[in-house]
Design a protein around this motif. Structure first.
Motif, PDB file in Angstrom:
ATOM      1  N   ALA A 197      57.641  39.045 123.166  1.00  0.00           N
ATOM      2  CA  ALA A 197      58.248  38.471 121.956  1.00  0.00           C
ATOM      3  C   ALA A 197      57.941  39.338 120.741  1.00  0.00           C
ATOM      4  CB  ALA A 197      57.743  37.045 121.738  1.00  0.00           C
ATOM      5  N   VAL A 198      56.669  39.799 120.637  1.00  0.00           N
ATOM      6  CA  VAL A 198      56.279  40.664 119.503  1.00  0.00           C
ATOM      7  C   VAL A 198      57.070  41.963 119.545  1.00  0.00           C
ATOM      8  CG1 VAL A 198      54.410  41.997 118.487  1.00  0.00           C
ATOM      9  CG2 VAL A 198      54.002  39.660 119.263  1.00  0.00           C
ATOM     10  N   LEU A 199      57.191  42.517 120.779  1.00  0.00           N
ATOM     11  CA  LEU A 199      57.940  43.771 120.905  1.00  0.00           C
ATOM     12  C   LEU A 199      59.404  43.573 120.528  1.00  0.00           C
ATOM     13  CD1 LEU A 199      56.442  45.294 124.195  1.00  0.00           C
ATOM     14  CD2 LEU A 199      56.155  46.127 121.851  1.00  0.00           C
ATOM     15  N   SER A 200      59.947  42.394 120.898  1.00  0.00           N
ATOM     16  CA  SER A 200      61.352  42.122 120.533  1.00  0.00           C
ATOM     17  C   SER A 200      61.521  42.078 119.024  1.00  0.00           C
ATOM     18  CB  SER A 200      61.803  40.797 121.165  1.00  0.00           C
ATOM     19  OG  SER A 200      61.808  40.900 122.562  1.00  0.00           O
ATOM     20  N   ASP A 201      60.554  41.360 118.370  1.00  0.00           N
ATOM     21  CA  ASP A 201      60.620  41.318 116.893  1.00  0.00           C
ATOM     22  C   ASP A 201      60.452  42.714 116.302  1.00  0.00           C
ATOM     23  OD1 ASP A 201      60.948  38.616 117.031  1.00  0.00           O
ATOM     24  OD2 ASP A 201      58.814  38.138 116.684  1.00  0.00           O
ATOM     25  N   LEU A 202      59.488  43.479 116.912  1.00  0.00           N
ATOM     26  CA  LEU A 202      59.239  44.834 116.398  1.00  0.00           C
ATOM     27  C   LEU A 202      60.476  45.720 116.578  1.00  0.00           C
ATOM     28  CD1 LEU A 202      57.259  46.870 115.176  1.00  0.00           C
ATOM     29  CD2 LEU A 202      56.406  47.345 117.474  1.00  0.00           C
ATOM     30  N   ARG A 203      61.132  45.573 117.754  1.00  0.00           N
ATOM     31  CA  ARG A 203      62.330  46.381 118.000  1.00  0.00           C
ATOM     32  C   ARG A 203      63.444  45.994 117.018  1.00  0.00           C
ATOM     33  NH1 ARG A 203      64.768  49.502 121.513  1.00  0.00           N
ATOM     34  NH2 ARG A 203      62.934  49.576 122.876  1.00  0.00           N
ATOM     35  N   SER A 204      63.575  44.660 116.825  1.00  0.00           N
ATOM     36  CA  SER A 204      64.608  44.207 115.891  1.00  0.00           C
ATOM     37  C   SER A 204      64.363  44.771 114.496  1.00  0.00           C
ATOM     38  CB  SER A 204      64.624  42.679 115.865  1.00  0.00           C
ATOM     39  OG  SER A 204      65.566  42.215 114.920  1.00  0.00           O
ATOM     40  N   ALA A 232      62.562  47.403 113.830  1.00  0.00           N
ATOM     41  CA  ALA A 232      62.719  48.866 113.874  1.00  0.00           C
ATOM     42  C   ALA A 232      64.197  49.235 113.838  1.00  0.00           C
ATOM     43  CB  ALA A 232      62.058  49.441 115.114  1.00  0.00           C
ATOM     44  N   ASP A 233      65.010  48.475 114.607  1.00  0.00           N
ATOM     45  CA  ASP A 233      66.453  48.752 114.591  1.00  0.00           C
ATOM     46  C   ASP A 233      67.030  48.548 113.190  1.00  0.00           C
ATOM     47  OD1 ASP A 233      66.445  49.397 117.252  1.00  0.00           O
ATOM     48  OD2 ASP A 233      67.066  47.403 117.936  1.00  0.00           O
ATOM     49  N   SER A 234      66.600  47.441 112.519  1.00  0.00           N
ATOM     50  CA  SER A 234      67.072  47.183 111.160  1.00  0.00           C
ATOM     51  C   SER A 234      66.624  48.297 110.223  1.00  0.00           C
ATOM     52  CB  SER A 234      66.538  45.832 110.683  1.00  0.00           C
ATOM     53  OG  SER A 234      66.942  45.594 109.352  1.00  0.00           O
ATOM     54  N   THR A 235      65.356  48.703 110.390  1.00  0.00           N
ATOM     55  CA  THR A 235      64.837  49.799 109.556  1.00  0.00           C
ATOM     56  C   THR A 235      65.609  51.082 109.812  1.00  0.00           C
ATOM     57  OG1 THR A 235      62.656  48.801 109.545  1.00  0.00           O
ATOM     58  CG2 THR A 235      62.783  51.150 108.965  1.00  0.00           C
ATOM     59  N   ASP A 236      65.919  51.316 111.092  1.00  0.00           N
ATOM     60  CA  ASP A 236      66.662  52.533 111.443  1.00  0.00           C
ATOM     61  C   ASP A 236      68.055  52.518 110.794  1.00  0.00           C
ATOM     62  OD1 ASP A 236      66.914  55.023 113.019  1.00  0.00           O
ATOM     63  OD2 ASP A 236      68.504  53.883 114.033  1.00  0.00           O
ATOM     64  N   SER A 237      68.708  51.318 110.850  1.00  0.00           N
ATOM     65  CA  SER A 237      70.035  51.211 110.217  1.00  0.00           C
ATOM     66  C   SER A 237      69.942  51.441 108.716  1.00  0.00           C
ATOM     67  CB  SER A 237      70.640  49.834 110.510  1.00  0.00           C
ATOM     68  OG  SER A 237      70.830  49.661 111.885  1.00  0.00           O
ATOM     69  N   GLU A 238      68.910  50.808 108.118  1.00  0.00           N
ATOM     70  CA  GLU A 238      68.740  50.970 106.675  1.00  0.00           C
ATOM     71  C   GLU A 238      68.409  52.414 106.314  1.00  0.00           C
ATOM     72  OE1 GLU A 238      65.826  48.188 105.504  1.00  0.00           O
ATOM     73  OE2 GLU A 238      67.116  46.429 105.750  1.00  0.00           O
ATOM     74  N   LEU A 239      67.592  53.056 107.178  1.00  0.00           N
ATOM     75  CA  LEU A 239      67.295  54.481 106.939  1.00  0.00           C
ATOM     76  C   LEU A 239      68.561  55.324 107.020  1.00  0.00           C
ATOM     77  CD1 LEU A 239      63.899  55.111 108.804  1.00  0.00           C
ATOM     78  CD2 LEU A 239      64.354  55.426 106.374  1.00  0.00           C
ATOM     79  N   ASP A 240      69.411  55.010 108.024  1.00  0.00           N
ATOM     80  CA  ASP A 240      70.672  55.755 108.134  1.00  0.00           C
ATOM     81  C   ASP A 240      71.505  55.579 106.861  1.00  0.00           C
ATOM     82  OD1 ASP A 240      70.085  56.739 110.603  1.00  0.00           O
ATOM     83  OD2 ASP A 240      71.151  55.156 111.706  1.00  0.00           O
ATOM     84  N   ALA A 241      71.607  54.307 106.406  1.00  0.00           N
ATOM     85  CA  ALA A 241      72.378  54.051 105.180  1.00  0.00           C
ATOM     86  C   ALA A 241      71.740  54.759 103.989  1.00  0.00           C
ATOM     87  CB  ALA A 241      72.469  52.546 104.927  1.00  0.00           C
ATOM     88  N   ALA A 242      70.380  54.695 103.926  1.00  0.00           N
ATOM     89  CA  ALA A 242      69.676  55.342 102.816  1.00  0.00           C
ATOM     90  C   ALA A 242      69.897  56.848 102.848  1.00  0.00           C
ATOM     91  CB  ALA A 242      68.193  55.023 102.864  1.00  0.00           C
TER      92      ALA A 242
END
Length: 521
Positions: A182-189, A191-201
């Motif tokens: 569950a923690v890894l799922s939250d972390l991945r979510s 991380a994925d959100s951060t990755d998307s935001e980094l791409d946009a940034a």
């Protein structure tokens, strides 16, 4: 005619005085002409003085305006330099912003790399967690099997306890695995959100970097334009300064020219007053010569008929024998000269003629024929002498090429050959063209004093279109009779301007029997 019984003007002293009057008339005419020109010069000098003063004032105003322009240009130059400096500062700030954008872009790229590494680790953990889950499931299966075997076996209590513990551990391991997942799922979510935001940034940073680059280019263009403007304004300022210096120099020169114009006006005015006094003195001399000249009684003096009825009527019969006459003209005169020569020959006089430039041999021949004379016979019998000034007549007896002979020699030869009183028809324009004014006047004095007899008559033809006014005045001033021929075609008129018997009004000149050369006059 009989030379011994003819009555003619024979007064040497009077002729000398009349010649002196002619000379004074030349000076007087010239003096009056100079007076007129001096007055014109004075008027122009006054006008120039006024205009130069106006120009100096205008240049002074222009100089002041140029100085204002120079001051304004200097202010614009200063502002342009300030704007150029600020544009350079903006350019430097934009460059720094670009560098910071590049740094941020690099750091975000590094973060994205680290995040990707984290995601890779999560993948590894999830793989390991999958292994744990499988082990837990297998452990539960083993525990279940162990419980079954313990139930079958004798003395299985201890074994059952172990099986229970294994099952409990497996269940606990499964719980931990589920929590980690569950923690890894939250972390991945996250991380994925951060990755998307980094791409946009990163996209935003790249776009911002591009915008900064474009702004930098525009700032560079603005800076270049401001620099060019500053350079142009500097050039304008320098040119305006130079113009101001030139304007000041022009104003100084205009002021000097105005002062000199004033001096010239004063000088010309003084000269004009002196000339006026001189002209008055010449008038007094002319009056004195007139009083000293013996009165000429023409009652008993013979006339040489001119063949022109209006002229003969005006002069009481023609030209005064032994006198001086002048025909001033600004119109065709060929037929008048031809008629005058033909009439004198018909009346028994000898004739010496200097033909006008337009008179041909045919013109004179037909003029003589109209009065019953022959050109060839008149030449051959020493009654006619032709002085060719323009080399237009064929060479024969008594036709003299004046370009090859002197006037004095020809006149002496003419005086020697003739046996009758002589009518001398002179062409003043031709004499001046051949001899020049001074020699033509000198030849006149020599002829009067040494060459011709008192009974010889002179009629000088003066073309007012080519003969200078003052030179023409020399002949008119010394003449006993002054005639004027004006007009053209059927409108020609002869006027007796002066004569011992008085002047006469204009008289129409009818067409004569002498044809006029097609070349005109």
């Amino acid at each position: 005619m009989d030379d011994e019984t003819s009555s003619h003007i024979d007064d040497t002293d009077r002729r000398t005085l009349v010649n002196a009057q002619g000379a004074v008339q030349v000076v007087r005419t010239t003096s009056e002409s100079v007076d007129t020109r001096l007055q014109q010069l004075l008027d122009r000098a006054n006008q120039q003085e006024t205009e130069m003063t106006d120009v100096a004032d205008a240049v002074s105003e222009l100089s002041a305006t140029i100085e204002e322009i120079a001051a304004s240009a200097e202010q614009v130059e200063n502002r342009s330099q300030t704007a150029a400096a600020r544009a350079e500062e903006g350019d430097e700030a934009a460059r720094q912003a670009t560098e910071r954008m590049d740094n941020i872009h690099g750091q975000m790229s590094d973060v994205r790399t680290e995040l990707q590494s984290l995601l890779d680790r999560i993948d590894e953990i999830e793989s390991a967690l999958s292994g744990i889950t499988r082990i837990a499931e297998q452990t539960n299966m083993l525990a279940l099997n162990a419980s079954i075997e313990a139930a079958r076996a004798d003395n299985s209590d201890g074994f059952a306890v172990v099986a229970d513990e294994i099952e409990a551990l497996a269940a606990e391991s499964q719980e931990y695995a589920d929590e980690i997942d569950a923690v890894l799922s939250d972390l991945r979510s996250a991380a994925d959100s951060t990755d998307s935001e980094l791409d946009a940034a990163l996209v935003e940073v790249e776009q911002s970097s591009d915008e900064v680059e474009r702004a930098l280019d525009k700032l560079g263009a603005v800076a270049d334009a401001i620099e060019e403007t500053a350079t142009d304004v500097t050039a304008v300022s320098e040119a305006t300064d130079e113009q101001a210096r030139v304007s000041q120099s022009v104003m100084d020169r205009c002021t000097t020219a105005a002062e000199r114009a004033t001096e010239m006006t004063t000088t010309v005015d003084a000269i004009d007053q002196f000339r006026a006094e001189q002209t008055a003195m010449l008038e007094e001399i002319d009056d004195a010569l007139t009083e000293a000249t013996p009165a000429l009684s023409v009652t008993d003096i013979d006339r040489i008929p001119t063949g022109l009825d209006p002229l003969d009527e005006a002069t009481d019969g023609g030209l005064l024998l032994g006198g001086q006459s002048v025909i001033q003209h600004d119109s065709p005169v060929v037929d008048v000269v031809a008629t005058l020569c033909a009439s004198a020959l018909s009346a028994g006089y000898a004739v010496s003629v200097t033909p006008p430039e337009a008179m041909s041999r045919q013109d004179l021949s037909e003029g003589l024929a109209s009065h019953g004379s022959s050109l060839s016979d008149a030449l051959a019998t020493d009654r006619l002498f032709v002085l060719d000034m323009f080399d237009e007549w064929t060479s024969e007896r008594n036709i003299f090429d004046m370009r090859a002979s002197s006037l004095a020699d020809v006149n002496r030869e003419t005086a020697t050959r003739r046996d009758k009183p002589l009518l001398i028809v002179g062409n003043i324009a031709g004499e001046i063209a051949l001899l020049g004014e001074e020699q033509a006047r000198q030849a006149r004095y020599e002829n009067d004093s040494t060459v011709f007899n008192p009974a010889d008559t002179v009629c000088n033809v003066v073309d007012e279109r080519t003969v200078d006014e003052s030179f023409g005045a020399f002949y008119a001033g010394a003449a006993d009779q002054v005639l004027e021929l004006t007009g053209d075609g059927p409108n020609r008129e002869l006027t007796l301007r002066s004569s011992p018997t008085g002047s006469a009004p204009p008289r129409p000149l009818p067409a004569t029997s002498t044809p006029v050369s097609p070349r005109g006059d």
